[in-house]
Design an enzyme around this catalytic site. Structure first.
Site, PDB file in Angstrom:
ATOM      1  N   GLN A 115      66.429  11.836  44.479  1.00 28.11           N
ATOM      2  CA  GLN A 115      67.632  12.612  44.140  1.00 28.11           C
ATOM      3  C   GLN A 115      67.339  14.097  43.958  1.00 28.11           C
ATOM      4  OE1 GLN A 115      68.861   9.635  40.952  1.00 28.11           O
ATOM      5  NE2 GLN A 115      70.822  10.314  41.772  1.00 28.11           N
TER       6      GLN A 115
ATOM      7  N   GLY B 248      69.649   8.625  34.213  1.00 29.03           N
ATOM      8  CA  GLY B 248      68.512   8.274  35.054  1.00 29.03           C
ATOM      9  C   GLY B 248      68.494   9.164  36.280  1.00 29.03           C
TER      10      GLY B 248
ATOM     11  N   HIS C 236      66.902   3.185  44.001  1.00 31.04           N
ATOM     12  CA  HIS C 236      66.755   4.512  44.622  1.00 31.04           C
ATOM     13  C   HIS C 236      65.368   4.671  45.244  1.00 31.04           C
ATOM     14  CE1 HIS C 236      70.248   7.028  43.887  1.00 31.04           C
ATOM     15  NE2 HIS C 236      70.295   6.725  42.609  1.00 31.04           N
TER      16      HIS C 236
ATOM     17  N   HIS D  99      69.117   0.313  38.842  1.00 33.81           N
ATOM     18  CA  HIS D  99      69.767   1.329  39.679  1.00 33.81           C
ATOM     19  C   HIS D  99      68.709   2.328  40.188  1.00 33.81           C
ATOM     20  CE1 HIS D  99      73.226   4.293  40.410  1.00 33.81           C
ATOM     21  NE2 HIS D  99      72.148   5.042  40.527  1.00 33.81           N
ATOM     22  N   GLU D 100      67.845   2.791  39.270  1.00 27.41           N
ATOM     23  CA  GLU D 100      66.835   3.795  39.635  1.00 27.41           C
ATOM     24  C   GLU D 100      65.762   3.192  40.545  1.00 27.41           C
ATOM     25  OE1 GLU D 100      67.615   6.747  39.134  1.00 27.41           O
ATOM     26  OE2 GLU D 100      69.214   6.264  37.739  1.00 27.41           O
TER      27      GLU D 100
ATOM     28  N   CYS E 178      76.524   7.726  39.778  1.00 28.80           N
ATOM     29  CA  CYS E 178      75.233   8.201  40.269  1.00 28.80           C
ATOM     30  C   CYS E 178      75.336   9.706  40.494  1.00 28.80           C
ATOM     31  CB  CYS E 178      74.902   7.488  41.576  1.00 28.80           C
ATOM     32  SG  CYS E 178      73.342   7.993  42.313  1.00 28.80           S
ATOM     33  N   LEU E 179      74.321  10.468  40.070  1.00 22.48           N
ATOM     34  CA  LEU E 179      74.373  11.921  40.215  1.00 22.48           C
ATOM     35  C   LEU E 179      74.445  12.361  41.676  1.00 22.48           C
ATOM     36  CD1 LEU E 179      71.871  13.177  37.472  1.00 22.48           C
ATOM     37  CD2 LEU E 179      74.358  13.044  37.350  1.00 22.48           C
TER      38      LEU E 179
HETATM   39 NI    NI Z   1      71.759   6.980  41.183  1.00 19.70          NI
END
Ligand code: NI
Length: 188
Positions: free
Chosen positions: A50, A45, A153, A149-150, A107-108
């Site tokens: 991000q 995701g 963000h 999670h997304e 998480c990236l």
């Molecule tokens: Ni994340």
């Protein structure tokens, strides 16, 4: 095109995303770039914040996480979660449907940092899809975790905000501080 990722410490990650009015050709290209970027970094995701843009847009593809199952229901009928992938969610609204469960997350924007997060196991999702049309579905398992999670963000909320207390070790705090410092130094 692979877009540069933003890391913890970059203020854009704390920005609430603006609502997206329509899917323009420019946005379509941005979505394509987000998928390319997510694939490059092997994520499941990616939220617009991000890659430096505070708008309500996220891309998801859980197909590579074969060992963590997902469930999907569309119009009350069970469906194959993979049939929904790759998934674009614009202005998503997420409603919890059952009890929270604990599960591991990464998480990236937080390389090498992992922890347990408690979230509802199943959620209803209403959003605009990548083609600009409304979509609605119920999902569970990994897909539900990923969507939550997304969507967090998109509101400037990060998984460390929700991380289980037992995951928040001194080592993790040190890693977070270091990452934040490095990010801020790189932005100067
Ligand atoms: Ni994340």
């Amino acid at each position: 095109m692979i877009l540069p990722l933003t890391y913890y410490g970059n203020p854009v990650l704390r920005k609430k995303g603006a609502l997206v009015e329509s899917v323009t050709p420019e946005l379509e290209e941005f979505i394509e770039n987000m998928f390319e970027t997510m694939e490059e970094y092997r994520g499941i995701g990616l939220a617009a914040q991000q890659v430096g843009r505070a708008i309500q847009l996220t891309v998801i593809d859980v197909r590579t996480a074969e060992n963590r199952p997902s469930t999907l229901e569309i119009d009350g009928e069970e469906a194959d979660p993979n049939s929904l992938m790759p998934l674009v969610l614009i202005n998503p609204e997420v409603t919890p449907l059952n009890d929270p469960v604990i599960g591991p997350e990464g998480c990236l924007s937080f390389p090498e940092i992992y922890g347990d997060v408690t979230r509802p196991e199943q959620v209803r999702v209403k959003a605009m899809g990548g083609c600009g049309k409304p979509i609605e579905f119920v999902c569970g398992g990994l897909l539900a975790r990923c969507v939550q999670h997304e969507t967090d963000h998109l509101h400037g909320i990060l998984f460390i905000d929700r991380m289980d207390r037992t995951s928040k070790t001194d080592e993790l705090r040190e890693d977070l501080e270091l990452l934040q410092k490095e990010t801020k130094a790189a932005l100067e």
